[in-house]
Write an enzyme that holds these catalytic residues in place. Structure first.
Site, mmCIF file in Angstrom:
data_model
loop_
_atom_site.group_PDB
_atom_site.id
_atom_site.type_symbol
_atom_site.label_atom_id
_atom_site.label_comp_id
_atom_site.label_asym_id
_atom_site.label_seq_id
_atom_site.Cartn_x
_atom_site.Cartn_y
_atom_site.Cartn_z
ATOM 1 N N ILE A 13 0.836 -1.206 0.000
ATOM 2 C CA ILE A 13 0.000 0.000 0.000
ATOM 3 C C ILE A 13 0.866 1.249 0.000
ATOM 4 C CG2 ILE A 13 -1.827 1.256 1.211
ATOM 5 C CD1 ILE A 13 -2.706 -1.392 2.445
ATOM 6 N N ASN A 33 12.522 -0.038 6.355
ATOM 7 C CA ASN A 33 13.742 -0.774 6.700
ATOM 8 C C ASN A 33 13.955 -1.976 5.779
ATOM 9 O OD1 ASN A 33 11.875 -2.648 7.578
ATOM 10 N ND2 ASN A 33 12.692 -2.841 9.648
ATOM 11 N N TYR A 146 -2.243 -9.490 16.101
ATOM 12 C CA TYR A 146 -2.192 -8.394 15.137
ATOM 13 C C TYR A 146 -3.296 -7.377 15.427
ATOM 14 C CZ TYR A 146 -2.839 -6.012 10.628
ATOM 15 O OH TYR A 146 -2.999 -5.068 9.652
ATOM 16 N N LYS A 150 -2.949 -3.449 16.810
ATOM 17 C CA LYS A 150 -3.500 -2.320 16.065
ATOM 18 C C LYS A 150 -4.496 -1.539 16.920
ATOM 19 C CE LYS A 150 -1.767 -2.454 11.807
ATOM 20 N NZ LYS A 150 -1.218 -1.308 11.061
ATOM 21 N N GLY A 274 -7.088 -16.881 15.355
ATOM 22 C CA GLY A 274 -7.292 -15.467 15.058
ATOM 23 C C GLY A 274 -7.921 -15.207 13.712
#
Length: 321
Positions: A13, A33, A146, A150, A274
């Site tokens: 993105i 990085n 995750y 967030k 998850g």
């Protein structure tokens, strides 16, 4: 024109957003990085005089403070997006998502930068009891590291808006598809079918219901929200008005590749710890600003497969992860 900083600039993105910002005449500082980002995604950007690339890990706070000096707005897209293997390395989500976001906010504060757009995720809703899920829907128990990381990032950003006069645009994405796509189910299925077109291993029962969004539609929505939404904290779901089963996506992928594999299902109604078996976000809020996606899910899947067919080098650089 505005001077923007974009973290994760060499990612899927991020690199597409960089191209859009540069095309619109803005000056851009790109930060990455290259742990997963690709230099080749920045080939066009690197030819422009209004683009500066900084090879930097966001855990380097002092370096980050220097890197974004002079910019006016930060697009924070850098993250560990490895939802599936989160339980194998839980510290990675903490460091690369939550602590990195804290560092971005602190670097902004030290430089007097007040505006941030953040790539969050629909995973913060966990397994929501409200479908389609609106921005003000209930926050249930988190089901992935995750999503939890967030959600923590969102909390930090909102607190900086309140405590230090920041303004934020938080975008809760469904899965994004399109050119420069380098991880996710299409990437995995393509790689498996390339090795063995006669059989495809599918995590789950194939009936998981998912929503997806084409990357250029995603960027259209981001740019529109930043232009038109003016609250202290602006939160938007980004997705399409619909969803498909994983089996639907498999059908389009196989048709595009010209294969008819046997499907080998495993894992019940979800693919991994998850994995949310039903993701469908309410997008009335972003649509109220005048945004509509130009591509549906099937078109997004096909465009992604076509990109991978023309750029198989990405499999060598990512190794399927």
């Amino acid at each position: 024109m505005t001077i923007f900083a974009v973290t994760g600039c060499a990612g899927f993105i991020g690199s597409n957003l960089i191209d859009r910002l540069l095309k619109n005449g803005h000056d851009v500082i790109g930060i990455d990085n290259f742990s997963t980002g690709q230099n080749r995604f920045l080939e066009e950007a690197s030819l422009r005089c209004n683009f500066r690339l900084v090879n930097l890990d966001l855990l380097d706070l002092d370096g980050l403070k220097l890197s974004i000096k002079g910019c006016e707005f930060v697009f924070h897209l850098s993250a560990n997006a490895d939802v599936r293997f989160g339980t194998d390395h839980p510290r990675k989500d903490l460091e690369q998502n939550t602590i990195a976001t804290y560092n971005v906010l602190e670097a902004m504060r030290s430089n007097g930068i007040k505006k941030i757009a953040f790539s969050s995720t629909g995973s913060v809703y966990g397994e929501s009891p409200v479908i389609p899920t609106p921005e003000d829907g209930p926050f249930p128990i988190q089901t992935s590291l995750y999503g939890a990381s967030k959600a923590a990032c969102e909390g930090l950003i909102s607190a900086y808006c309140e405590g230090f006069g920041f303004q934020s645009w938080i975008f809760r994405f469904v899965s994004i598809l399109g050119e420069r796509y380098t991880h996710g189910h299409i990437f995995d299925f393509y790689q498996k079918l390339k090795k063995d077109p006669s059989c495809l291993a599918v995590l789950g029962n194939g009936k998981q219901r998912k929503s997806y969004l084409y990357v250029q539609d995603c960027i259209d929505a981001i740019m529109l929200a930043v232009e038109k939404a003016d609250e202290k904290v602006n939160i938007f779901n980004l997705g399409v008005d619909g969803y498909v089963e994983v089996n639907d996506s498999i059908g389009w992928i196989c048709q595009e590749l010209g294969v008819s594999p046997r499907l080998d299902y495993s894992g019940g109604d979800r693919g991994w710890i998850g994995d949310n078996p039903f993701i469908f976000l309410d997008t009335k809020k972003i649509q109220a600003l005048g945004w509509r996606p130009k591509f549906d899910i099937e078109q997004g899947v096909i465009r992604t497969v076509q990109y991978l067919k023309n750029n198989e080098w990405v499999f060598d650089t990512r190794g399927g992860q």
